[in-house]
Design an enzyme around this catalytic site. Structure first.
Site, mmCIF file in Angstrom:
data_model
loop_
_atom_site.group_PDB
_atom_site.id
_atom_site.type_symbol
_atom_site.label_atom_id
_atom_site.label_comp_id
_atom_site.label_asym_id
_atom_site.label_seq_id
_atom_site.Cartn_x
_atom_site.Cartn_y
_atom_site.Cartn_z
ATOM 1 N N LYS A 47 105.056 14.308 16.685
ATOM 2 C CA LYS A 47 106.185 15.028 17.268
ATOM 3 C C LYS A 47 107.280 15.254 16.223
ATOM 4 O O LYS A 47 107.796 16.363 16.075
ATOM 5 C CB LYS A 47 106.730 14.224 18.454
ATOM 6 C CG LYS A 47 107.782 14.981 19.244
ATOM 7 C CD LYS A 47 108.078 14.311 20.570
ATOM 8 C CE LYS A 47 108.939 15.240 21.419
ATOM 9 N NZ LYS A 47 108.155 16.409 21.883
ATOM 10 N N ARG A 117 112.505 9.460 22.149
ATOM 11 C CA ARG A 117 111.069 9.538 22.476
ATOM 12 C C ARG A 117 110.253 8.909 21.365
ATOM 13 O O ARG A 117 110.587 9.021 20.196
ATOM 14 C CB ARG A 117 110.617 11.002 22.580
ATOM 15 C CG ARG A 117 111.047 11.748 23.814
ATOM 16 C CD ARG A 117 110.364 13.119 23.835
ATOM 17 N NE ARG A 117 110.789 13.903 24.989
ATOM 18 C CZ ARG A 117 111.836 14.694 25.019
ATOM 19 N NH1 ARG A 117 112.601 14.834 23.946
ATOM 20 N NH2 ARG A 117 112.139 15.366 26.118
ATOM 21 N N GLY A 126 101.248 10.501 27.387
ATOM 22 C CA GLY A 126 101.618 9.697 28.547
ATOM 23 C C GLY A 126 101.564 8.206 28.314
ATOM 24 O O GLY A 126 101.795 7.414 29.222
ATOM 25 N N MET A 128 103.246 6.354 25.931
ATOM 26 C CA MET A 128 104.446 5.628 25.521
ATOM 27 C C MET A 128 105.682 6.220 26.185
ATOM 28 O O MET A 128 105.597 7.121 27.001
ATOM 29 C CB MET A 128 104.521 5.593 24.011
ATOM 30 C CG MET A 128 103.447 4.623 23.485
ATOM 31 S SD MET A 128 103.598 4.342 21.746
ATOM 32 C CE MET A 128 103.466 5.990 21.128
ATOM 33 N N ARG A 361 103.255 24.950 21.044
ATOM 34 C CA ARG A 361 101.928 24.355 20.786
ATOM 35 C C ARG A 361 100.878 25.425 21.055
ATOM 36 O O ARG A 361 101.163 26.435 21.717
ATOM 37 C CB ARG A 361 101.704 23.151 21.680
ATOM 38 C CG ARG A 361 101.866 23.489 23.147
ATOM 39 C CD ARG A 361 101.754 22.252 24.030
ATOM 40 N NE ARG A 361 102.243 22.611 25.374
ATOM 41 C CZ ARG A 361 102.501 21.739 26.326
ATOM 42 N NH1 ARG A 361 102.372 20.459 26.097
ATOM 43 N NH2 ARG A 361 102.915 22.141 27.519
ATOM 44 N N HIS A 477 65.560 16.183 37.558
ATOM 45 C CA HIS A 477 64.740 17.367 37.792
ATOM 46 C C HIS A 477 65.604 18.541 38.266
ATOM 47 O O HIS A 477 65.529 19.649 37.732
ATOM 48 C CB HIS A 477 63.658 17.049 38.829
ATOM 49 C CG HIS A 477 62.783 18.222 39.156
ATOM 50 N ND1 HIS A 477 63.001 19.037 40.255
ATOM 51 C CD2 HIS A 477 61.717 18.738 38.505
ATOM 52 C CE1 HIS A 477 62.081 19.975 40.266
ATOM 53 N NE2 HIS A 477 61.284 19.823 39.228
ATOM 54 N N SER A 789 59.943 17.234 17.078
ATOM 55 C CA SER A 789 60.953 17.777 17.968
ATOM 56 C C SER A 789 61.545 16.607 18.731
ATOM 57 O O SER A 789 60.832 15.906 19.460
ATOM 58 C CB SER A 789 60.328 18.785 18.922
ATOM 59 O OG SER A 789 61.317 19.289 19.787
ATOM 60 N N CYS A 856 64.857 19.351 21.277
ATOM 61 C CA CYS A 856 64.597 20.151 22.466
ATOM 62 C C CYS A 856 65.106 19.471 23.721
ATOM 63 O O CYS A 856 64.745 19.826 24.818
ATOM 64 C CB CYS A 856 63.113 20.478 22.588
ATOM 65 S SG CYS A 856 62.095 19.026 22.867
ATOM 66 N N TYR A 876 66.379 23.318 13.676
ATOM 67 C CA TYR A 876 66.772 24.118 14.830
ATOM 68 C C TYR A 876 67.163 23.240 16.009
ATOM 69 O O TYR A 876 66.841 22.056 16.043
ATOM 70 C CB TYR A 876 65.640 25.069 15.252
ATOM 71 C CG TYR A 876 64.420 24.383 15.797
ATOM 72 C CD1 TYR A 876 64.321 24.069 17.154
ATOM 73 C CD2 TYR A 876 63.354 24.041 14.977
ATOM 74 C CE1 TYR A 876 63.212 23.426 17.667
ATOM 75 C CE2 TYR A 876 62.240 23.387 15.474
ATOM 76 C CZ TYR A 876 62.175 23.083 16.825
ATOM 77 O OH TYR A 876 61.077 22.438 17.333
#
Lengths: 899, 899
Positions: A47, A117, A126, A128, A361, A477, A789, A856, A876
């Protein structure tokens, strides 16, 4: 600069020494000049570094100063005492801040208020603490009221200070303040704090002070400088609070980093009609259109926008109301976008005509917007291609390929399962595949709801809009088939109890179960896992020229090839259209579940001896051959990896009593014969059972039939001038002897066929690496294999000892509790599973340098996993057709990250 | 000298060069002098080197000569041609042999006959070829008949030569000869070849020659030198026959070793009453008694002994019949035993009063004999202690600890399963645990026959004589529990179809199934896996002073500690008696299956929320505490590793409809509640499901209860002055976060209890390493663990992807086909699983040098696995109490092998 916990002490000492010879503890930012910049995150925190950066850009951020992370280290090193000299530095910077703001800290008439801060080098959202409105006390609150001509605002700010200070600094339980607030609201008869009037707030200030006096070790300090000092203690102290430590443990952030502390002048948008507050985006976050976009609320603070009581105006209205501020904003947004080279999300406040940028930002955006912005920024010369490619979250592309629930719609979520296949679907509930087919024939839309799906449900799954299961994980499945079909699926929704017999589905909510029945409409969100009551409105996907352009850039940039998992000519065609460069996994078992084949398959399984089995297989062979011919033809010129039969034989047998009955009748065999075979083939852990090459070894005639079908198909195509390139893949190998036994059979048979047909074809023989032992002995196996594979679904199951069908019982808890950062079936576990992949690649290539290596499993379509595959040197990845574009982009991004 | 395949060609060339400058191809042995010795195995093969060794010892072996393995390499190098000069060397050696034997090769009156045998550097029993009686032809056969005064013997020898030569050298299918023999037997009306008379044999000689003429490329060579030349070709050729190649592949023997060829004079024990043949042992192979022991048959050949038509005499009878030969034999046996430093099994033949030793080798012996021989040889000064320890097969000790079937009994084997727990048992069939308990109460002996056992069957298992299951592997529930109980078990007998309802068990034999019913007597052989019809006679185990002495030597020699797996004070006591130095695995779940606890466990599972669950657990806690107290007390001063709850909760719920009904009634809950919980907890692959630490994380109150019970038990004992040393073990950890979460809970709770009780105890917290991922990330985990215990059962399941419950479907086939050399659940797979063990030990100790590391899988009692554990640097192994002696001996042997 990342320092391990072990190094902290040492570092503290080093700083101490430097401290004693005059290190700078505090860095100022304001009036277009900061002592820091965005490169100094380690020292100033994220910050602090950003505030400095913006200041240097002449962006009017509220001025202030940052106490460095070095001070935090010294603070802990010195047993929670500030280092000598810090106080003097702070006072000097405070004086400068007063001068810049034209206000004085503690001034009864024109008081300067500040926020304090924390800000660590790594973002810990969130985690601190923050304290606003420091500088208020019983005297200065009156000055603020007068100055703002808004007494209510002043006392509201004061009671907020007391509340935050009491909680964060003086460790008074939050509940005490909440209780008092609740009492005040009740007394006034309102439900929102905004309903409280100035008298209520004055009363609350008194009450809050009493609460603090009663519960804290000391009363609220009226002296603003004392407030500030205590606030610094609290913020440094918060670095080591339980919540923060836990967060850092989960996210593997070093405890030694420490936090900086930012003290910044407060500015207020509710100082009158020449004040206001708003949020703006430098481009449209929904569409990506290159046009300033935002909202504005006059005479208001940020929290008013959040409360939603007043409706904000479009940003254009500011042009009329405050033309000067608007012009300044426009010139700033352009500057910010050019500087950060990304679309910015800007928070601003105008205090009495003076514009302040509170924050800028990179803005969140839809996939469509992300793609357009990246492509246009490249065209505008703002980004080079690699940067443009990196700018789009590859996983987000899913949004462009599936329908989704209108983000504006209000929906009632009944239950939540796993987001097994993205997109959205609306339809009425059916509980069986048959019923699904019936209803769809009459023109209805259905959602197939099953305990879990099995290959017999394929027909119903194909016609359903979406699939919902009570059991099974991301690679069950249902999930795998649905993704392959590009169909929405929510799996493993363990809060559902499905009763097929009575045709009901109960959503288990302790004490108030909800029952739905066949025909009730529901909506599935496969991207979030939500099951929604009734029909939610859907919006259609849009594919445009921008994404096409982006993907073409990706194709030129990537090294990794992308293949698809496809079992039919239809899917293969789709895969090619999506840019697949081959089939990485063609599952042969799905072909046996067709209505015309299943009876033969069952005859084969019920055969008593090899001869009978071979005769039935002879009937199946031409069907398989034509399957393969279809796929090989569509994929002409590209490799097609065909996996020999993998699932255990019992998956092909009927399960329920009724099914057994009906199959027995149609096959004309005694029911007991089927029952006894079902019993004999039953397995306690089918995942670890008699399947894959184990079947191919004990029933060699099955694999022989498949090999014959593949090679004959390729021969027939070769004769017709089609360049077919089958790659035969042996599944579930764990020992080199399993592989060589089957490879020898394949070689023998292939030679026999090729000699008989007098044709030459290109083909390869290789193996899945999906059993840990195969990875551990990859060198031996590679000596005899053309390719590896990685079946990372099963490999993940075995490396973790997780059943993807049963993981719903504890995985959600593991993710919530941070035991696992991600579902290892969605994103490859690079530490454990990845270690085996790397080992197997290394040992495999050592033995056989030209070994082709791919993946795969379902991970082939996950961007992080694709990046890992790139780094691991794979040739691949292969994924479902719908994820091919994601993989193409992710593979290109991996190249960029590699550099 | 081991040469890889790659090196073969080069080596061949090198030899070729050396060959050309006069390398020696043939080595003679005979007349008390040989050119080789037992150190020359690589050059002369195992057999050739041994024959040379014996000759040098002045042991009268039939003389002969060995063609070296170098010739084999040159033979293949030169495309199946012998190197130049070989023939001359062979002729010279043959002449020397003729001279020594006083016979001539091809001499019509006094023909020398020879055998030709292969002999590789590594033993390949039955893999390569042998030809006997070379030198016979139509002329010399008559000389032999005359000389032996036994025409039938001469023609039988001749027809055997024709048969072997036709098969091995001329590649005529064996079936042709068999058919002709069969015809001859039929014609003569006899069933044995021994029933054929001389005319039949003469006729067969003619027939065999015709067969050869018809089917072979050349007729049978009458020239003995041509016979010899062709035999050499055949033996060298047999090195590369399919069978031999396969064998070498399976046993990982280099194809480049090559074979030697041994040509040896034939001697015959059937040359008259001053001839004979026999087998003798230098000590008693059954009891180990140090006394010459053997059998002798006058005027006979070895095959007559095998045919069993004449009954041999005890060796002592030779003393009277041939005192000179006997005296020579006695002096030889002593010499041989002293030379080889082991009990010898000697084959001898006396030809016309002249003694020949055909073979000497270390004799097979019972466990009892092995132990006595080893101990006495040490005492006699023949062996040192380490050598004596090495001389006993540790696995064989099982025989000393269990009853066995009388080896002399004739039994009818019905079916064969896995040898899951050694020993033997006789009893009548029962199909349920309840029925077992009923019948045993009335004084009957039963064999519990189940599809598979579950923890609910414990009662029945405890009272049964033995256990037989149709499903499950070496580490299935039945197997593990039976071994723990020291009870005989045959598991995974997949040829059985068990129907509990009708009370029948069918042995599946295609076409002629055999049905047995409750009450039928059967016998189990848990050491072989055989299921035997009726009651076989059993013999009781004997434990004596010799084994005790041997084990005390083992204890001084070994480095590895030995613990036992035990769940009750009774088992713990037994383990201590067997020499266990702690408990390596105490399974806590078995405690919950007690009749008085199961209802509480079920109540806990059916609880809707944590509070209710905790209340039920509070009732279980004192029971667990007293369990632990009992075990810790028995093991005073020794570590007791207690594993927190491991199995999935559904294992505690009833399964069948009737059970659900009865449980619902006794618990007074609606049946549907139990049914729905059974359904909800059902898992597709329970082995990979919601169990182990996954349960402990999602239901922390369960583990908290167990930890409290353990620590409180230790505290109570500590107060009473008992040195209790609990080690708390977290099961199924795959990710460091799982472990640290539970370890933190344990630390917190323990501190709390110890502070409250104001006691100090010694305790450790550690984890099982049984999930591959835990092994792969052992470094991280070790940072927070006091110990690792390898759960090699589950680790093997996951590394191979084998379910131990389902492996019966293909493992027997894999073992038969040589795909796996051993069952990886019996003997640790050092290549795959072992690699992970070594990795985890290395990384664990790197992170934490004082990490204690053990193994608690079933492998802890397997000698080969114990040896691996020693090499891998483990601190201890843990196994079932009955295997502790085996592990103690194996651990000592490992030290010797290590040197």
């Amino acid at each position: 600069m990342t320092i391990t916990v072990k190094g902290r002490k040492e570092r503290g000492r080093a700083l101490n020494r430097r401290g004693s010879v005059g290190t700078q503890y505090v860095y100022f930012f304001g009036e277009g000049k900061a002592e820091g910049n965005r490169g100094m995150k380690d020292l100033l925190g994220g910050k602090g570094a950003n505030l400095a950066e913006m200041t240097n850009l002449s962006v009017p951020v509220p001025p202030g100063f940052t106490i460095t992370t070095q001070v935090c280290a010294l603070y802990y090193e010195n047993k929670n005492r500030f280092p000598g000299g810090l106080d003097e530095e702070v006072q000097a910077h405070l004086a400068r801040l007063e001068q810049v703001m034209g206000k004085k800290f503690g001034d009864p008439r024109n008081p300067l208020l500040v926020s304090v801060r924390s800000g660590a080098p790594v973002s810990m959202p969130g985690m601190m603490d923050t304290i606003l409105n420091l500088g208020l006390n019983d005297v200065t609150v009156k000055g603020l009221a007068q100055r703002s001509r808004n007494e209510r605002f002043a006392y509201d700010a004061y009671r907020r200070l007391l509340q935050m200070f009491g909680d964060v600094v003086l460790k008074v339980e939050r509940a005490h303040f909440e209780e008092a607030l609740e009492g005040a609201r009740k007394k006034r008869g309102v439900t929102q704090d905004t309903g409280l009037v100035v008298e209520d707030l004055k009363e609350l200030v008194r009450t809050f002070k009493k609460i603090i006096a009663r519960h804290a070790a000391q009363p609220f300090p009226e002296d603003p400088r004392e407030q500030l000092r205590l606030a610094f203690h609290a913020v440094f102290g918060s670095w080591h609070n339980e919540r923060a430590i836990k967060y850092r443990n989960i996210h593997r952030i070093s405890h030694a980093l420490g936090t900086a502390v930012n003290t910044q002048a407060m500015v207020f948008g509710n100082m009158g009609s020449d004040s206001g507050t708003g949020v703006a985006f430098t481009r449209n976050p929904s569409t990506g259109e290159n046009r300033f976009y935002g909202e504005y609320l006059a005479n208001a603070q940020g929290e008013d926008v959040v409360a939603g009581i007043r409706t904000p105006q479009p940003i254009e209205s500011l042009k009329k109301e405050q033309p000067k501020a608007y012009a300044q904003l426009v010139s700033l947004y352009k500057k910010l976008e050019r500087h950060y080279k990304d679309m910015q999300d800007i928070e601003f406040t105008i205090e009495s005509g003076r514009l302040f940028i509170l924050q800028t930002r990179s803005g969140k955006r839809t996939a469509q917007s992300a793609v357009r912005i990246a492509v246009e920024m490249e065209e505008e010369g703002l980004l080079n291609r690699q940067a443009a490619l990196a700018r789009v979250d590859a996983g987000q592309l899913d949004q462009l390929l599936h329908r989704m629930i209108d983000p504006g719609a209000k929906v009632k979520v009944l239950a939540k399962g796993l987001p097994a296949s993205p997109g959205a679907a609306v339809g009425q509930i059916v509980f069986t595949a048959d019923r699904a087919e019936e209803l769809v024939e009459t023109g209805q839309k259905v959602i197939l709801v099953r305990q879990e799906t099995s290959p017999e449900d394929i027909g119903g799954m194909a016609v359903a809009e979406g699939i919902l299961t009570a059991r099974g994980g991301m690679t069950s499945h249902a999930a795998v088939v649905a993704r392959g079909m590009g169909k929405c699926c929510v799996a493993g929704c363990s809060d559902l109890v499905i009763d097929e017999k009575t045709g009901t589905m109960t959503v288990v909510v302790p004490g108030k179960d909800l029952q739905l029945k066949e025909g009730d409409p529901i909506t599935l969100n496969g991207s979030t896992g939500e099951v929604i009551d009734g029909q939610a409105p859907l919006i259609e996907p849009k594919l445009g020229s921008h994404i096409k352009k982006l993907l073409s850039w990706a194709d030129s940039a990537r090294r990794l090839r992308v293949r698809a998992n496809a079992d039919t000519p239809h899917d293969a065609k789709l895969a090619r259209e999506f840019g697949a460069e081959g089939i990485g996994l063609c599952r042969t078992e799905h072909m046996f579940f067709n209505e015309d084949r299943l009876p033969f398959m069952r005859q084969m399984i019920l055969s008593d001896e090899t001869g009978q089995r071979t005769r039935v297989l002879d009937k199946l062979m031409p069907m398989q051959r034509s399957d393969f011919k279809g796929i090989l033809e569509v994929m002409e010129g590209l490799p097609v990896t065909i996996r020999l039969l993998d699932p255990p034989l019992h998956e092909f047998l009927p399960r329920s009593e009724e099914e057994v009955h009906s199959v027995a009748r149609s096959m004309q065999v005694p029911r007991s014969k089927i029952e006894s075979m079902v019993k004999r083939l039953h397995e306690v852990n089918p995942m670890l059972g008699h399947r894959g090459c184990r079947l191919g070894i004990t029933y060699p005639e099955i694999y022989a039939m498949q090999v014959r079908a593949i090679i004959e198909a390729a021969c027939e195509l070769a004769r017709a001038g089609v360049d077919a390139r089958p790659e035969i893949m042996v599944p579930l190998v764990g020992h080199v002897n399993e592989y060589t036994r089957i490879r020898d059979m394949i070689s023998r048979l292939t030679q026999e066929i090729l000699e008989a047909k007098r044709v030459k074809i290109k083909f390869k023989v290789g193996t899945m690496i999906e059993v840990p032992r195969a990875a551990l002995t990859a060198g031996e196996i590679a000596a005899a294999a053309d390719f590896f594979s990685f079946g990372t679904n099963d490999l993940t199951q075995l490396v973790f000892g997780f059943s993807r069908d049963d993981i719903g019982q504890f995985l959600p808890f593991y993710l919530d509790a941070g035991i696992l950062a991600t579902d290892p079936f969605m994103s490859l576990d690079t530490i454990g599973v990845g270690q085996l992949v790397e080992l197997a690649v290394r040992e495999g290539r050592k033995r056989r340098p030209d070994l082709s290596v791919g993946i795969c499993g379902e991970h082939g379509g996950d961007p992080k996993s694709v990046e890992f595959c790139h780094r691991a040197g794979l040739d691949y990845v292969s994924c479902s057709p719908y994820r091919v574009p994601i993989a193409r982009l992710a593979a290109a991004q991996a190249v960029g990250k590699d550099r």
